[in-house]
Design a protein around this motif. Structure first.
Motif: not given
Length: 125
Positions: A11-17, A65-67, A103-105, A25-32
């Motif tokens: 449900y969450t992307p890989e994040i490297v800061l 994808y993200f919510n 995603a483009r939009e 940020f890469s992947g999907k983002s729809y955490p609870e």
């Protein structure tokens, strides 16, 4: 400052800061609970932009994808970045698959909303 790394989940992307100036940020983002999940990220970014920065910062966003609550969070994050870009070389790459029209939009919408932030649409090859 330490690098912050969050592994991807279903449900969450890989994040490297990385304080060297690479943020990804890469992947999907729809955490609870989006705001709880992203709070350490926003805290890190606020600290990063208020510290001594590298010459340039590059942000790569490859969110497939993200919510709606993630969209709001990204809006807040881009707002923070836009403020920082007034005094710092900052570039955001919104990376999308050519077959993922939504995603483009979404990237196009963010570009419209943040006209003083360098936000590039990058088609994944």
């Amino acid at each position: 400052m330490e690098t912050l790394r969050l592994e991807a989940t279903q449900y969450t992307p890989e994040i490297v800061l990385d304080p060297a100036g690479v943020i990804a940020f890469s992947g999907k983002s729809y955490p609870e609970n989006t705001f709880d999940f992203y709070q350490p990220v926003m805290d890190w970014l606020e600290q990063y932009f208020s510290s001594e920065l590298p010459e340039r910062t590059v942000v790569n966003m490859e969110i497939i994808y993200f919510n709606s609550s993630s969209s709001k969070l990204f809006f807040d994050m881009f707002d923070l970045m836009e403020e920082a870009s007034a005094e710092h070389a900052l570039e955001v790459n919104w990376i999308y698959d050519p077959e993922n029209e939504s995603a483009r939009e979404a990237g196009e919408d963010f570009i419209e909303d943040f006209d003083s932030l360098t936000l590039n649409l990058v088609e994944k090859g």
